[in-house]
Enzyme design. Structure first.
Site, PDB file in Angstrom:
ATOM      1  N   TYR A  65      -0.046  -2.175  -2.444  1.00 44.44           N
ATOM      2  CA  TYR A  65      -0.378  -0.786  -2.159  1.00 44.44           C
ATOM      3  C   TYR A  65      -0.160  -0.468  -0.692  1.00 44.44           C
ATOM      4  O   TYR A  65      -0.427  -1.254   0.192  1.00 44.44           O
ATOM      5  CB  TYR A  65      -1.766  -0.387  -2.651  1.00 44.44           C
ATOM      6  CG  TYR A  65      -2.941  -1.231  -2.257  1.00 44.44           C
ATOM      7  CD1 TYR A  65      -3.782  -0.857  -1.236  1.00 44.44           C
ATOM      8  CD2 TYR A  65      -3.218  -2.404  -2.952  1.00 44.44           C
ATOM      9  CE1 TYR A  65      -4.880  -1.615  -0.894  1.00 44.44           C
ATOM     10  CE2 TYR A  65      -4.317  -3.175  -2.619  1.00 44.44           C
ATOM     11  CZ  TYR A  65      -5.142  -2.779  -1.587  1.00 44.44           C
ATOM     12  OH  TYR A  65      -6.225  -3.548  -1.246  1.00 44.44           O
ATOM     13  N   LYS A 125      -3.483   6.137  -0.628  1.00 47.31           N
ATOM     14  CA  LYS A 125      -2.933   4.865  -1.096  1.00 47.31           C
ATOM     15  C   LYS A 125      -1.907   5.141  -2.184  1.00 47.31           C
ATOM     16  O   LYS A 125      -2.090   6.029  -3.009  1.00 47.31           O
ATOM     17  CB  LYS A 125      -4.027   3.974  -1.696  1.00 47.31           C
ATOM     18  CG  LYS A 125      -5.057   3.502  -0.714  1.00 47.31           C
ATOM     19  CD  LYS A 125      -6.119   2.666  -1.404  1.00 47.31           C
ATOM     20  CE  LYS A 125      -7.184   2.220  -0.432  1.00 47.31           C
ATOM     21  NZ  LYS A 125      -8.276   1.505  -1.118  1.00 47.31           N
ATOM     22  N   HIS A 138     -13.530   1.203  -3.356  1.00 50.24           N
ATOM     23  CA  HIS A 138     -13.508   1.235  -1.891  1.00 50.24           C
ATOM     24  C   HIS A 138     -12.890   2.522  -1.351  1.00 50.24           C
ATOM     25  O   HIS A 138     -12.023   3.121  -1.981  1.00 50.24           O
ATOM     26  CB  HIS A 138     -12.695   0.057  -1.349  1.00 50.24           C
ATOM     27  CG  HIS A 138     -13.174  -1.266  -1.840  1.00 50.24           C
ATOM     28  ND1 HIS A 138     -12.304  -2.277  -2.183  1.00 50.24           N
ATOM     29  CD2 HIS A 138     -14.408  -1.760  -2.043  1.00 50.24           C
ATOM     30  CE1 HIS A 138     -12.994  -3.334  -2.577  1.00 50.24           C
ATOM     31  NE2 HIS A 138     -14.282  -3.046  -2.505  1.00 50.24           N
TER      32      HIS A 138
END
Length: 185
Positions: free
Chosen positions: A134, A74, A64
């Site tokens: 995350y 992230k 993604h």
């Protein structure tokens, strides 16, 4: 508590070891520190913190990403179990465009992966009930969400286990070729 750079397999993508302090009670480990992670390129803002639990060994989530203006960095950490974590460089003009990096993140190894903007991210559970935390630099924006199919022939990701479970959504992600020459971030 410090963070230690273990590896930078691609410009901006960083594998980081978290320092632990422990005694007979257990241990303490910092997951996020703006100042320390800023030295590794973290953009300094956490817009969202996410948690996922993956039940089945072999389950795959991803790959993604979000298009600008909602492209997100992230910081991925496994807090229980173990995963094979993957990042794919989708950045326009990058010398590593279309290449992937994979590594094991686990509660035992205390590693985190800092994934910069312009990378797709996914993982495969290596243990049942694996849990990830995350931090994301941008909030979820469904209008700019996308991905790359997990088994893209051009990527040839070497997943360590046969896939056991993949969502219908992830099975319908487009191939890498759909991104053209990359994402400008």
């Amino acid at each position: 508590m410090k963070f230690e750079l273990v590896e930078e397999p691609m410009l901006g993508l960083k594998l980081i070891k978290r320092q632990c302090a422990g005694d007979e009670r257990g241990y303490f480990s910092r997951l996020y520190c703006e100042k320390a992670l800023g030295e590794f390129g973290w953009p300094s803002e956490v817009a969202q913190s996410n948690f996922s639990k993956t039940n089945a060994v072999g389950a795959i989530r991803g790959l993604h990403f979000q298009y600008p203006p909602d492209a997100e960095a992230k910081l991925v950490t496994c807090v229980s179990g173990a995963v094979f974590d993957v990042a794919v460089d989708l950045r326009k003009g990058s010398s590593t465009f279309g290449r992937w990096f994979g590594t094991e993140l686990s509660a035992k190894n205390q590693m985190s992966l800092l994934v910069p903007k312009g990378f797709a991210h996914g993982f495969q559970a290596l243990e049942s009930d694996s849990m990830l935390v995350y931090f994301a630099s941008c909030a979820y924006a469904p209008e700019n969400e996308s991905g790359v199919i997990w088994n893209d022939k051009d990527l040839a990701i070497d997943w360590p286990l046969p896939p056991s479970t993949i969502s219908a959504r992830d099975q319908e992600m487009p191939p890498l070729k759909s991104i053209g020459d990359g994402i400008k971030v």
